[in-house]
Design a protein around this motif. Structure first.
Motif, PDB file in Angstrom:
ATOM      1  N   ALA A 205       0.809  -1.223   0.000  1.00 24.10           N
ATOM      2  CA  ALA A 205       0.000   0.000   0.000  1.00 24.10           C
ATOM      3  C   ALA A 205       0.843   1.273   0.000  1.00 24.10           C
ATOM      4  CB  ALA A 205      -0.927   0.007   1.217  1.00 24.10           C
ATOM      5  N   VAL A 206       2.058   1.210   0.531  1.00 21.95           N
ATOM      6  CA  VAL A 206       2.871   2.426   0.677  1.00 21.95           C
ATOM      7  C   VAL A 206       4.291   2.159   0.207  1.00 21.95           C
ATOM      8  CG1 VAL A 206       1.491   3.304   2.605  1.00 21.95           C
ATOM      9  CG2 VAL A 206       3.475   1.858   3.072  1.00 21.95           C
ATOM     10  N   ASP A 207       5.011   3.235  -0.078  1.00 22.89           N
ATOM     11  CA  ASP A 207       6.381   3.103  -0.576  1.00 22.89           C
ATOM     12  C   ASP A 207       7.407   3.660   0.401  1.00 22.89           C
ATOM     13  OD1 ASP A 207       5.844   5.765  -0.788  1.00 22.89           O
ATOM     14  OD2 ASP A 207       6.306   5.945  -2.928  1.00 22.89           O
ATOM     15  N   VAL A 208       7.095   3.621   1.701  1.00 24.42           N
ATOM     16  CA  VAL A 208       8.032   4.028   2.748  1.00 24.42           C
ATOM     17  C   VAL A 208       8.379   2.810   3.593  1.00 24.42           C
ATOM     18  CG1 VAL A 208       7.106   6.383   2.812  1.00 24.42           C
ATOM     19  CG2 VAL A 208       6.187   4.635   4.364  1.00 24.42           C
ATOM     20  N   PRO A 209       9.422   2.889   4.425  1.00 20.90           N
ATOM     21  CA  PRO A 209       9.772   1.749   5.275  1.00 20.90           C
ATOM     22  C   PRO A 209       8.620   1.316   6.191  1.00 20.90           C
ATOM     23  CG  PRO A 209      11.583   3.297   5.205  1.00 20.90           C
ATOM     24  CD  PRO A 209      10.436   3.965   4.516  1.00 20.90           C
ATOM     25  N   ILE A 210       8.556  -0.001   6.426  1.00 19.59           N
ATOM     26  CA  ILE A 210       7.526  -0.599   7.278  1.00 19.59           C
ATOM     27  C   ILE A 210       8.200  -1.277   8.465  1.00 19.59           C
ATOM     28  CG2 ILE A 210       5.658  -2.305   7.405  1.00 19.59           C
ATOM     29  CD1 ILE A 210       5.005  -0.034   5.556  1.00 19.59           C
ATOM     30  N   LEU A 211       7.626  -1.059   9.649  1.00 20.83           N
ATOM     31  CA  LEU A 211       8.118  -1.677  10.884  1.00 20.83           C
ATOM     32  C   LEU A 211       7.206  -2.823  11.297  1.00 20.83           C
ATOM     33  CD1 LEU A 211       9.393  -0.022  14.119  1.00 20.83           C
ATOM     34  CD2 LEU A 211       7.411  -1.520  14.260  1.00 20.83           C
ATOM     35  N   ALA A 212       7.808  -3.911  11.768  1.00 21.25           N
ATOM     36  CA  ALA A 212       7.062  -5.031  12.355  1.00 21.25           C
ATOM     37  C   ALA A 212       7.375  -5.105  13.837  1.00 21.25           C
ATOM     38  CB  ALA A 212       7.433  -6.339  11.676  1.00 21.25           C
ATOM     39  N   ASN A 213       6.330  -5.229  14.634  1.00 26.15           N
ATOM     40  CA  ASN A 213       6.453  -5.313  16.086  1.00 26.15           C
ATOM     41  C   ASN A 213       6.302  -6.768  16.516  1.00 26.15           C
ATOM     42  OD1 ASN A 213       6.380  -4.996  18.851  1.00 26.15           O
ATOM     43  ND2 ASN A 213       4.356  -4.036  18.903  1.00 26.15           N
ATOM     44  N   MET A 214       7.410  -7.378  16.937  1.00 24.53           N
ATOM     45  CA  MET A 214       7.383  -8.775  17.367  1.00 24.53           C
ATOM     46  C   MET A 214       7.397  -8.842  18.895  1.00 24.53           C
ATOM     47  SD  MET A 214       7.152 -10.793  14.712  1.00 24.53           S
ATOM     48  CE  MET A 214       5.879  -9.596  14.215  1.00 24.53           C
ATOM     49  N   THR A 215       6.269  -8.466  19.478  1.00 26.88           N
ATOM     50  CA  THR A 215       6.153  -8.505  20.935  1.00 26.88           C
ATOM     51  C   THR A 215       5.514  -9.817  21.359  1.00 26.88           C
ATOM     52  OG1 THR A 215       5.435  -7.251  22.882  1.00 26.88           O
ATOM     53  CG2 THR A 215       3.877  -7.378  21.041  1.00 26.88           C
ATOM     54  N   GLU A 216       6.033 -10.389  22.429  1.00 25.21           N
ATOM     55  CA  GLU A 216       5.530 -11.676  22.895  1.00 25.21           C
ATOM     56  C   GLU A 216       4.156 -11.533  23.542  1.00 25.21           C
ATOM     57  OE1 GLU A 216       9.846 -11.307  22.763  1.00 25.21           O
ATOM     58  OE2 GLU A 216       8.391 -10.283  24.068  1.00 25.21           O
ATOM     59  N   PHE A 217       3.372 -12.605  23.456  1.00 31.96           N
ATOM     60  CA  PHE A 217       2.061 -12.693  24.117  1.00 31.96           C
ATOM     61  C   PHE A 217       1.057 -11.699  23.541  1.00 31.96           C
ATOM     62  CE2 PHE A 217       5.514 -13.126  27.377  1.00 31.96           C
ATOM     63  CZ  PHE A 217       5.564 -14.506  27.374  1.00 31.96           C
ATOM     64  N   GLY A 218       1.263 -11.274  22.296  1.00 35.85           N
ATOM     65  CA  GLY A 218       0.380 -10.300  21.673  1.00 35.85           C
ATOM     66  C   GLY A 218      -0.456 -10.898  20.557  1.00 35.85           C
ATOM     67  N   LYS A 219      -0.932 -10.030  19.670  1.00 34.35           N
ATOM     68  CA  LYS A 219      -1.807 -10.439  18.574  1.00 34.35           C
ATOM     69  C   LYS A 219      -1.036 -11.034  17.409  1.00 34.35           C
ATOM     70  CE  LYS A 219      -5.527  -8.648  20.546  1.00 34.35           C
ATOM     71  NZ  LYS A 219      -6.618  -9.509  21.059  1.00 34.35           N
ATOM     72  N   SER A 220       0.227 -10.617  17.239  1.00 28.99           N
ATOM     73  CA  SER A 220       1.019 -11.055  16.086  1.00 28.99           C
ATOM     74  C   SER A 220       1.767 -12.340  16.406  1.00 28.99           C
ATOM     75  CB  SER A 220       2.032  -9.981  15.688  1.00 28.99           C
ATOM     76  OG  SER A 220       1.400  -8.779  15.329  1.00 28.99           O
ATOM     77  N   GLU A 221       1.829 -13.228  15.421  1.00 28.98           N
ATOM     78  CA  GLU A 221       2.708 -14.379  15.526  1.00 28.98           C
ATOM     79  C   GLU A 221       4.150 -13.884  15.547  1.00 28.98           C
ATOM     80  OE1 GLU A 221       3.837 -18.335  12.858  1.00 28.98           O
ATOM     81  OE2 GLU A 221       1.879 -17.357  12.577  1.00 28.98           O
TER      82      GLU A 221
END
Length: 299
Positions: A205-221
Motif C-alpha cells: 500500500a505504501v512506498d516508505v519503510p515498514i516496521l514489524a512489532n514482534m512482541t511476545e504474548f500479543g496479537k502477532s505471531e
C-alpha cells in the motif's frame, strides 16, 4: 568511555541510510542504558525505547500515564551511551497536534534518531490489548503534519503508527497508512498485524519503510527475521523482550534465594563481574584517569 562519540545528527544520518538499504534492520528494545550498550555489542542495528518498558520501569501500566519529560529524559540516558540510532515510542504525541510538534523537538534535543506517533485515542493503551479506540483520520493526519512541521533535523525519522487493524480491519489500515504517508510520515508502523499476508498488504500500500512489532504474548505471531524480510519489512523491533527476560531471571533468582538461602547455585546464570566491567569500559576510565591526573604537587 562516558558516552557515544557520534553526534545525534550523525546517528540520524546513518539510520536513514540504513533504512534505505536492502537489509532488514534488527532493533531490540533496551530497558536501560546498560542494556542498550549490550545490544550494540551484540551487533544489532539500533535500539528501541518502548513506552511499555518506560511505564513498567516506573511501576505503571502502559495506558498513557508517562509524561513527555519522563520519556525524553529516559530516552536521552539510553541514546547517549550507544553509537546505534535510537527509535522511541512517543505514544500519541502527548497531547494535541501542537504537543506533537514540541515532542519532536524535545526528542531531537534528547539525541533520539526517530519516533513513532500513534492514532489511538488519548490516553492510549497497549496496542495488543482488546478494546482500543482510534481517533478519526483528520486528527491522525494533523498529528503527523504537526510532528513534521516541528522537525528541525531533516534526518530525524517521523514514523506513524496505526492501530486501525484491530478496530476497523485490514482494509481500513491500508487506507490509513496511505493517508499518513501523504501527511508526511517517513515510515509506517502497522500495529497488531496477525499474518505475513497482512504485513504484505501494508507493504503493497505504501512506498516508505515498514516496521514489524514482534512482541511476545500479543496479537502477532512471532515471525522470524527471514520471514519478515520475505514480505518486504524494513525494520523489526522486539520492544519488551529483554525486560521480560531480565524480570523472569530476577524472579527465579529471588525464588532460589527464598528456597535455598543463597544464590551460589545461580552463579552460572549471572553476568560475570568481569563481563560487566568490560561492558562499562572500566579500563578506559582507568586509562583516562591516569592520563589526566599524571602530575604531582610539590610541597
Amino acid at each position: 568511555m562516558l558516552y557515544a562519540t557520534s553526534t545525534p545528527e550523525a546517528k540520524r544520518a546513518r539510520f536513514r541510510e540504513a533504512l534505505a538499504g536492502p537489509r532488514l534492520l534488527r532493533v531490540p528494545g533496551a530497558f536501560n542504558p546498560l542494556s542498550a550498550r549490550l545490544i550494540e555489542r551484540k551487533g544489532f542495528d539500533g535500539v528501541y525505547i518502548s513506552g511499555a518498558v518506560l511505564s513498567a520501569d516506573l511501576g505503571l501500566p502502559d495506558i498513557g500515564l508517562t509524561t513527555l519529560s519522563e520519556v525524553a529524559a529516559r530516552g536521552a540516558q539510553i541514546a547517549r551511551v550507544t553509537e546505534l540510532p535510537a527509535l522511541i515510542d512517543a505514544d500519541t504525541g502527548f497531547g494535541e497536534p501542537m504537543n506533537a510538534a514540541r515532542t519532536v523537538q524535545e526528542l531531537e534535543n534528547a539525541g533520539i534518531s526517530g519516533l513513532h506517533i500513534e492514532d489511538q485515542v488519548n490516553p492510549k493503551r497497549c496496542g495488543h490489548l482488546d478494546g482500543k479506540e482510534v481517533v478519526g483520520l483528520d486528527i491522525a493526519v494533523r498529528r503527523i503534519r504537526a510532528a513534521v512541521a516541528g522537525r528541525r533535523d531533516p534526518n530525524f525519522l517521523i514514523m506513524a503508527r496505526t492501530d486501525v487493524r484491530a478496530v476497523e480491519g485490514l482494509d481500513a489500515a491500508r487506507d490509513r497508512a496511505k493517508a499518513l504517508v501523504d501527511a508526511g510520515a517517513d515510515a509506517i508502523f502497522p500495529e497488531a498485524m496477525r499474518t505475513l499476508d497482512e504485513f504484505a498488504a501494508i507493504r503493497d500500500a505504501v512506498d516508505v519503510p515498514i516496521l514489524a512489532n514482534m512482541t511476545e504474548f500479543g496479537k502477532s505471531e512471532l515471525f522470524t527475521v527471514s520471514q519478515l524480510e520475505s514480505v518486504g519489512i524494513d525494520l523489526v523491533i522486539w520492544p519488551v523482550s529483554l525486560l521480560r527476560l531480565a524480570m523472569g531471571a530476577a524472579e527465579r533468582g529471588l525464588d532460589a534465594l527464598t528456597a535455598e538461602g543463597s544464590l551460589a547455585g545461580q552463579l552460572d546464570r549471572m553476568q560475570h563481574r568481569a563481563d560487566l566491567y568490560e561492558l562499562l569500559d572500566y579500563e578506559g576510565y582507568s586509562g583516562f584517569y591516569a592520563d589526566v591526573f599524571n602530575f604531582t604537587v610539590e610541597r
